[in-house]
Write a protein that holds these residues in place. Structure first.
Motif, PDB file in Angstrom:
ATOM      1  N   PHE A 261     102.765 -87.965 -10.532  1.00  0.00           N
ATOM      2  CA  PHE A 261     103.515 -86.945 -11.276  1.00  0.00           C
ATOM      3  C   PHE A 261     104.965 -87.383 -11.460  1.00  0.00           C
ATOM      4  O   PHE A 261     105.521 -87.297 -12.558  1.00  0.00           O
ATOM      5  CB  PHE A 261     103.449 -85.613 -10.528  1.00  0.00           C
ATOM      6  N   CYS A 262     105.599 -87.843 -10.380  1.00  0.00           N
ATOM      7  CA  CYS A 262     107.009 -88.245 -10.446  1.00  0.00           C
ATOM      8  C   CYS A 262     107.205 -89.424 -11.393  1.00  0.00           C
ATOM      9  O   CYS A 262     108.154 -89.432 -12.194  1.00  0.00           O
ATOM     10  CB  CYS A 262     107.524 -88.606  -9.060  1.00  0.00           C
ATOM     11  N   ILE A 263     106.333 -90.414 -11.314  1.00  0.00           N
ATOM     12  CA  ILE A 263     106.460 -91.572 -12.199  1.00  0.00           C
ATOM     13  C   ILE A 263     106.326 -91.136 -13.654  1.00  0.00           C
ATOM     14  O   ILE A 263     107.067 -91.582 -14.532  1.00  0.00           O
ATOM     15  CB  ILE A 263     105.411 -92.643 -11.850  1.00  0.00           C
ATOM     16  N   GLY A 264     105.390 -90.224 -13.908  1.00  0.00           N
ATOM     17  CA  GLY A 264     105.212 -89.720 -15.261  1.00  0.00           C
ATOM     18  C   GLY A 264     106.417 -88.951 -15.772  1.00  0.00           C
ATOM     19  O   GLY A 264     106.686 -88.930 -16.981  1.00  0.00           O
ATOM     20  N   GLU A 265     107.158 -88.342 -14.854  1.00  0.00           N
ATOM     21  CA  GLU A 265     108.330 -87.551 -15.233  1.00  0.00           C
ATOM     22  C   GLU A 265     109.630 -88.358 -15.147  1.00  0.00           C
ATOM     23  O   GLU A 265     110.708 -87.828 -15.409  1.00  0.00           O
ATOM     24  CB  GLU A 265     108.450 -86.331 -14.316  1.00  0.00           C
ATOM     25  N   GLY A 266     109.518 -89.636 -14.753  1.00  0.00           N
ATOM     26  CA  GLY A 266     110.731 -90.450 -14.623  1.00  0.00           C
ATOM     27  C   GLY A 266     111.586 -90.066 -13.432  1.00  0.00           C
ATOM     28  O   GLY A 266     112.810 -90.204 -13.474  1.00  0.00           O
ATOM     29  N   ILE A 267     110.938 -89.616 -12.352  1.00  0.00           N
ATOM     30  CA  ILE A 267     111.636 -89.145 -11.148  1.00  0.00           C
ATOM     31  C   ILE A 267     111.359 -90.103  -9.991  1.00  0.00           C
ATOM     32  O   ILE A 267     110.246 -90.634  -9.871  1.00  0.00           O
ATOM     33  CB  ILE A 267     111.156 -87.721 -10.792  1.00  0.00           C
ATOM     34  N   ARG A 268     112.361 -90.318  -9.137  1.00  0.00           N
ATOM     35  CA  ARG A 268     112.191 -91.172  -7.957  1.00  0.00           C
ATOM     36  C   ARG A 268     111.565 -90.355  -6.827  1.00  0.00           C
ATOM     37  O   ARG A 268     112.152 -89.384  -6.360  1.00  0.00           O
ATOM     38  CB  ARG A 268     113.536 -91.718  -7.470  1.00  0.00           C
ATOM     39  N   PRO A 269     110.370 -90.749  -6.358  1.00  0.00           N
ATOM     40  CA  PRO A 269     109.735 -89.996  -5.264  1.00  0.00           C
ATOM     41  C   PRO A 269     110.028 -90.599  -3.894  1.00  0.00           C
ATOM     42  O   PRO A 269     110.225 -91.805  -3.746  1.00  0.00           O
ATOM     43  CB  PRO A 269     108.248 -90.104  -5.588  1.00  0.00           C
ATOM     44  N   VAL A 270     110.052 -89.726  -2.880  1.00  0.00           N
ATOM     45  CA  VAL A 270     110.075 -90.098  -1.467  1.00  0.00           C
ATOM     46  C   VAL A 270     108.992 -89.269  -0.792  1.00  0.00           C
ATOM     47  O   VAL A 270     108.870 -88.067  -1.069  1.00  0.00           O
ATOM     48  CB  VAL A 270     111.443 -89.803  -0.812  1.00  0.00           C
TER      49      VAL A 270
END
Length: 437
Positions: A261-270
């Motif tokens: 989900f984060c990669i699809g939204e351009g967000i850095r996940p931890v």
């Protein structure tokens, strides 16, 4: 105020006083002269260990480190021969400073009503007089990443240093990530079809909320008269890439879904928790997703897991090349803030089960600082970084070791605590009783 009102007010104050606690330690004064720690084993963390070395710091910054260091004028020298010098330890995603007595609601400030509270900033609620803070410092913990614990979108994480007169004095970084409880978006109710439908609905709603935040950001950039929306504003740093989304997830499908989900939204996940993270190693490495291991003191999640599955988790992540840090009790684990003093022993368990000791130390110093974006000033013993460090009379991973000195930005920290005060009190009591027999 009439007599009855005064009496009622006094009763309220008296009742409240039973729950109001404050530690006796005075915050350290700003550093006034250079200080040199001479003769100890210096664990730089980001470089080689230096035996019989010298570390000098002035005005709160490390100025020299190595062997044969020339000491500046008016330098205060502390002999630490036979001892070990480490960066201050960092507890990850804790409720330290936000809670005092678990059974007393009035001393807990980690929850808020509602499921979407991305605008919560926990550092404003920190109690600098918490009795639990000096206890954590006695164990070498000088930094803590703190976060709310209720709801789907729980709020921001903040990093504090564990000394100061007020929460403003203690603040290191205000918004270091948006904490999201991923299971809330991965519905498990009903049959497979219902679960998939509900999951898609939840994720679509979340994606729409993030898109709304992007449009809000564009609107306020174009027109400064746009009304402030704190909940949307809180999402801006995440959608703009300034801070990561910290996904609370243990199971494989939650980790994979959250990262996707984060990669699809351009967000850095931890990932925080990460029990099944080794099963997702390929995905985590591909997208450079770090994991904060939520304590090694836990039981296996599944009946057929090996008994030592939680203990070996850091080693397995290390062997697979996944970036990770080790957290202690945290806001969602047994013990919580009251057990933050045990942070080095969580790393010690990992070392006992195969993780190289130097990596175990890194996992509670530099690695969490890197994940929270404060490694440019904290996490290692490096010239020009903050002099936030501890001196231990033995290996910090061993239970018999004691912290003898601690400094936060060069200010010497009082290592007294309620635990030490009570220990001294009752040693005296029983010593006197034994003499009278």
């Amino acid at each position: 105020m009439n007599h009855f009102a005064k009496l009622c007010f006094a009763v309220v104050l008296l009742a409240a006083s039973d729950f109001v606690v404050a530690h006796d330690q005075i915050p350290g004064a700003p550093q006034r002269q250079p200080i040199a720690l001479v003769g100890g084993t210096i664990h730089t963390v980001d470089g080689k260990m230096i035996a019989d070395g010298t570390l000098v710091f002035d005005e709160g910054k490390i100025t020299a480190i190595g062997k044969g260091v020339d000491l500046p004028k008016r330098c205060r020298t502390i002999d630490v021969a036979g001892q070990h010098v480490y960066p201050g330890l960092m507890e990850s995603l804790s409720n330290l400073g936000l809670t005092e007595i678990g059974s007393t609601d009035s001393t807990i400030d980690t929850d808020e009503v509602g499921d979407e509270n991305g605008n919560l900033q926990p550092h404003v609620a920190v109690n600098p007089d918490s009795e639990l803070i000096p206890v954590a410092r006695s164990g070498g913990v000088l930094l803590a990443s703190i976060a709310p614990r209720r709801g789907d979108i729980r709020g921001q994480s903040s990093v504090i240093q564990l000394d100061g007169w007020s929460n403003h004095d203690m603040l290191v970084a205000a918004n270091t990530g948006l904490v999201v409880y991923w299971r809330a978006f991965d519905s498990r109710a009903g049959d497979d079809g219902d679960r998939a439908k509900q999951r898609d609905t939840n994720l679509t709603r979340f994606a729409d909320r993030l898109d709304e935040a992007r449009r809000y950001g564009e609107a306020i950039a174009a027109d400064d008269t746009v009304p402030t929306d704190l909940r949307l504003q809180a999402l801006l740093s995440v959608v703009n890439g300034d801070s990561p989304m910290i996904i609370v997830a243990d199971h494989r499908r939650e980790i994979e879904a959250g990262v996707a989900f984060c990669i699809g939204e351009g967000i850095r996940p931890v990932i925080y928790g990460g029990y099944d993270a080794p099963q997702c190693a390929t995905l985590l490495k591909k997208h450079d997703v770090p994991v904060i291991v939520r304590t090694t003191y836990r039981l296996p999640t599944r009946r057929d897991d090996p008994y030592d599955h939680p203990y070996t988790l850091p080693k397995r992540l290390h062997d697979l090349g996944v970036t990770f840090a080790i957290g202690g009790p945290g806001s969602g684990s047994p013990g919580g803030a009251s057990a933050a003093r045990n942070l080095p022993f969580h790393a010690a368990v990992a070392a006992a089960y195969g993780l190289p000791p130097e990596i175990a130390i890194r996992a509670i110093t530099l690695s969490p600082c890197e994940i929270m974006g404060i490694d440019d000033r904290l996490g290692s013993l490096t010239i020009d970084k903050d002099a936030t460090l501890i001196v231990s009379d033995g290996d910090i991973l061993l239970t018999e070791s004691n912290v003898t000195h601690a400094f936060i930005k060069g200010a010497e920290v009082d290592l007294g605590s309620k635990h030490k005060t009570l220990a001294a009190k009752y040693r005296t009591k029983y010593r006197q009783q034994n003499k009278s027999k």
